[in-house]
Write an enzyme that holds these catalytic residues in place. Structure first.
Site, PDB file in Angstrom:
ATOM      1  N   CYS A 120     -19.682  43.604 -13.461  1.00  0.00           N
ATOM      2  CA  CYS A 120     -18.274  43.276 -13.747  1.00  0.00           C
ATOM      3  C   CYS A 120     -17.567  42.786 -12.480  1.00  0.00           C
ATOM      4  O   CYS A 120     -16.742  41.862 -12.534  1.00  0.00           O
ATOM      5  CB  CYS A 120     -17.538  44.488 -14.311  1.00  0.00           C
ATOM      6  SG  CYS A 120     -18.240  45.092 -15.842  1.00  0.00           S
TER       7      CYS A 120
HETATM    8  C1  BEZ Z   1     -22.010  46.453 -14.756  1.00  0.00           C
HETATM    9  O1  BEZ Z   1     -20.964  45.837 -14.751  1.00  0.00           O
HETATM   10  O2  BEZ Z   1     -22.817  46.346 -13.872  1.00  0.00           O
HETATM   11  C2  BEZ Z   1     -22.350  47.374 -15.906  1.00  0.00           C
HETATM   12  C3  BEZ Z   1     -21.334  47.958 -16.633  1.00  0.00           C
HETATM   13  C4  BEZ Z   1     -21.683  48.828 -17.666  1.00  0.00           C
HETATM   14  C5  BEZ Z   1     -23.003  49.057 -17.942  1.00  0.00           C
HETATM   15  C6  BEZ Z   1     -24.004  48.445 -17.218  1.00  0.00           C
HETATM   16  C7  BEZ Z   1     -23.679  47.584 -16.189  1.00  0.00           C
END
Ligand code: BEZ
EC number: 1.11.1.24
Length: 218
Positions: A46
């Site tokens: 994210c």
């Molecule tokens: C991420 O943004 O890396 C992420 C967020 C939730 C679950 C898995 C990865």
């Protein structure tokens, strides 16, 4: 259960955001908006995605398209996390608002829930991205799981396709990029096409001889 999809009117929700209260239809106004969710603040993919959105903001602005993020973390968390996003890509500024949906009701109404990602409070948002048009309807959606970050070049390309299709009443073929030939929609007869596209068009010679694959330049 079917959820919000292309052709549907986006719910006119009012939510808190990093830029104060936002009512979605007012924010869309007479333009296009990219409404996108992310699973959670302070998570790796994210952070790269929201930094990429910040870096592409000028590209969207040039096209008259506004950005609007959402996830279920609160506004204070979004504001704190923004410092990380901007530090990760020095020079980038998160100028777009990020809405908060702490009770997770908005992500359900916006069809942005990832059934496989949960925390103690329930299901988390997927990486959904709806492109909403001036009529407040969803024109195009991307639906990615949390493990897969989006390709911003493809988001720009999709915006260019939608804007070109709406302006010239055409469609864009696979892997199209601005400046390349577009196709004439199947509902347009050859006689209509001659009037609509005085620059001319070329019909691909295919075994069926149905003459449905017609290319023109706009
Ligand atoms: C991420 O943004 O890396 C992420 C967020 C939730 C679950 C898995 C990865």
């Amino acid at each position: 259960m079917p959820g919000l999809t292309i052709g549907d009117t986006v719910p006119n929700l009012e939510l808190d955001s990093t830029h104060g209260k936002i009512r979605i239809h007012d924010y869309v106004g007479n333009g296009y908006v990219i409404l996108f969710s992310h699973p959670g603040d302070f998570t790796p993919v994210c952070t790269t995605e929201l930094a990429a959105m910040a870096n592409y903001a000028k590209e969207f602005e040039k096209r008259g398209v506004k950005l609007l993020g959402i996830s279920c973390d609160d506004v204070q968390s979004h504001k704190e996390w923004t410092k990380d996003i901007e530090a990760y890509k020095p020079g980038s500024k998160v100028t777009y608002p990020i809405m908060a949906d702490p009770d997770r009701s908005a992500i359900k109404q916006l069809n942005m829930v990832d059934p496989d990602e949960k925390d103690a409070e329930g299901q988390l948002p997927s990486r959904t991205l709806h492109i909403v048009g001036p009529d407040k309807k969803v024109k195009l959606s991307f639906l990615y799981p949390s493990c897969t970050g989006r390709n911003m070049d493809e988001v720009v390309r999709a915006v260019d396709s939608l804007l070109t299709a709406a302006k010239h009443k055409v469609a864009t073929p696979a892997n199209w990029n601005p400046g390349e030939c577009v196709v004439i929609a199947p509902g347009v007869s050859d006689d209509e096409a001659k009037k609509m596209f005085p620059q001319g068009f070329e019909t691909a010679d295919l075994p069926s001889k149905k003459g449905y694959l017609r290319f023109t330049k706009v």
